[in-house]
Design an enzyme around this catalytic site. Structure first.
Site, PDB file in Angstrom:
ATOM      1  N   ASP A  52       0.829  -1.197   0.000  1.00  0.00           N
ATOM      2  CA  ASP A  52       0.000   0.000   0.000  1.00  0.00           C
ATOM      3  C   ASP A  52       0.871   1.257   0.000  1.00  0.00           C
ATOM      4  O   ASP A  52       0.355   2.377  -0.049  1.00  0.00           O
ATOM      5  CB  ASP A  52      -1.000  -0.007   1.160  1.00  0.00           C
ATOM      6  CG  ASP A  52      -0.346  -0.083   2.529  1.00  0.00           C
ATOM      7  OD1 ASP A  52       0.902  -0.117   2.610  1.00  0.00           O
ATOM      8  OD2 ASP A  52      -1.093  -0.105   3.538  1.00  0.00           O
ATOM      9  N   SER A  53       2.199   1.056  -0.009  1.00  0.00           N
ATOM     10  CA  SER A  53       3.138   2.160  -0.240  1.00  0.00           C
ATOM     11  C   SER A  53       2.942   2.738  -1.639  1.00  0.00           C
ATOM     12  O   SER A  53       3.461   3.812  -1.952  1.00  0.00           O
ATOM     13  CB  SER A  53       4.582   1.681  -0.067  1.00  0.00           C
ATOM     14  OG  SER A  53       4.801   0.461  -0.754  1.00  0.00           O
ATOM     15  N   ASP A  91      -0.885  -6.186   0.073  1.00  0.00           N
ATOM     16  CA  ASP A  91      -1.313  -5.510   1.294  1.00  0.00           C
ATOM     17  C   ASP A  91      -2.820  -5.324   1.314  1.00  0.00           C
ATOM     18  O   ASP A  91      -3.406  -4.887   0.315  1.00  0.00           O
ATOM     19  CB  ASP A  91      -0.666  -4.118   1.384  1.00  0.00           C
ATOM     20  CG  ASP A  91       0.615  -4.105   2.199  1.00  0.00           C
ATOM     21  OD1 ASP A  91       0.771  -4.979   3.070  1.00  0.00           O
ATOM     22  OD2 ASP A  91       1.450  -3.205   1.975  1.00  0.00           O
ATOM     23  N   LYS A 121      -1.240  -9.398   3.305  1.00  0.00           N
ATOM     24  CA  LYS A 121      -0.512  -8.908   4.482  1.00  0.00           C
ATOM     25  C   LYS A 121      -1.399  -7.939   5.253  1.00  0.00           C
ATOM     26  O   LYS A 121      -2.095  -7.116   4.654  1.00  0.00           O
ATOM     27  CB  LYS A 121       0.799  -8.219   4.094  1.00  0.00           C
ATOM     28  CG  LYS A 121       1.618  -7.725   5.316  1.00  0.00           C
ATOM     29  CD  LYS A 121       3.036  -7.349   4.926  1.00  0.00           C
ATOM     30  CE  LYS A 121       3.110  -6.017   4.226  1.00  0.00           C
ATOM     31  NZ  LYS A 121       2.698  -4.869   5.081  1.00  0.00           N
ATOM     32  N   GLU A 190       8.832  -3.892  11.295  1.00  0.00           N
ATOM     33  CA  GLU A 190       9.250  -2.603  10.725  1.00  0.00           C
ATOM     34  C   GLU A 190       9.722  -1.634  11.794  1.00  0.00           C
ATOM     35  O   GLU A 190       9.022  -1.369  12.772  1.00  0.00           O
ATOM     36  CB  GLU A 190       8.108  -1.964   9.932  1.00  0.00           C
ATOM     37  CG  GLU A 190       8.487  -0.614   9.330  1.00  0.00           C
ATOM     38  CD  GLU A 190       7.502  -0.082   8.317  1.00  0.00           C
ATOM     39  OE1 GLU A 190       7.743   1.011   7.781  1.00  0.00           O
ATOM     40  OE2 GLU A 190       6.482  -0.761   8.056  1.00  0.00           O
TER      41      GLU A 190
END
Length: 272
Positions: A52-53, A91, A121, A190
């Site tokens: 989703d980046s 994602d 994810k 992360e």
């Protein structure tokens, strides 16, 4: 040329578990379109994340929150078409699974059916347990994500390192064990202290993938646009740039503009 392209078998969740058992590190990178996914897959990448980046690097948003389920499916379809070997993870975007387990499984089923991806994810631990369990009960593999969870940025208010304090570190450890117990096949860690990430990775039997979490995890993931040097404005400590495509692309475009303006392009050999 990458030595990892010698093994052309499709990467599966089971193969990732086998890689951890024999101590082989897992390579993971994001992709959002057919052309780049094809290059990354052919290079020998183990896992490709349709992140989703895309909200940041493809759509120009400040956070990942604006990404919709339809948009993630669009990017997922484009990537899956290109990939022959890598495990493809999509994602689940903000709002598609939090607080409603029925909506969560419906969202995950749409992703799997419409993209052909291998798994999804999700960000979070105990607070999204019901959604994860429901998705797993549908036979859909789930990769967890703990530590800095960008979809919760408005809750935390900062992108700083997470779990530096003892209480948050203990919650992360507890959540990691929970995700393993309920059936997640892997967890992204992360932006947490390296020692904590190494401890979690040692205690779990499922592979961990780190980003800004040190070298003690079972694999690493980066955002493609960052590691290729397309973005110049994002320079966290954990980022290593393997190319400077910002300069390469800018100079190529400027040369094209100049050739058009000076009538050098196209020449006689470049016309019919």
């Amino acid at each position: 040329m990458s030595t990892y392209t010698e093994d052309l078998r499709k990467v599966t969740t089971r193969r990732l578990a086998e890689m951890k058992q024999r101590g082989e590190k897992v390579s993971m990178l994001t992709a959002y379109d057919y052309s780049m996914a094809s290059l990354i897959d052919q290079a020998g990448m183990d896992v490709i994340l349709v992140g989703d980046s895309a909200s940041n690097v493809m759509a120009g948003n400040i956070t990942t929150l604006p990404m919709t389920l339809d948009q993630m499916i669009y990017h997922g379809v484009s990537v899956v078409k290109a990939v022959k070997r890598a495990l493809v993870v999509v994602d689940m975007p903000f709002g598609s699974y939090q607080g409603n387990s029925k909506e969560a499984v419906a969202s995950a089923i749409r992703i799997m059916k419409e993209t052909g991806a291998d798994c999804v994810k999700m960000e979070g631990g105990e607070e999204i347990r019901e959604s994860i369990e429901r998705i797993l009960s549908a036979g859909i593999p789930v990769m967890g994500h703990l530590g800095l969870t960008p979809q919760s940025i408005n809750k935390f208010g900062t992108y700083t390192v997470r779990a530096k304090e003892e209480a948050e570190a203990q919650k992360l450890i507890k959540d990691a064990h929970l995700l393993e117990e309920i059936g997640c096949f892997s967890i992204v860690l992360e932006k947490i202290p390296a020692k904590l990430a190494e401890r979690v990775s040692t205690e779990l039997s499922i592979p961990t993938i780190g980003i800004g979490a040190g070298n003690g995890t079972d694999g690493q993931v980066l955002v493609m646009h960052d590691m290729l040097g397309i973005n110049k404005g994002f320079s966290p400590r954990f980022l290593r740039r393997y190319a400077d495509l910002h300069t390469v692309i800018t100079e190529a475009v400027q040369a094209y503009i100049n050739d058009v303006k000076t009538r050098d392009f196209p020449n006689e050999k470049e016309q019919y």
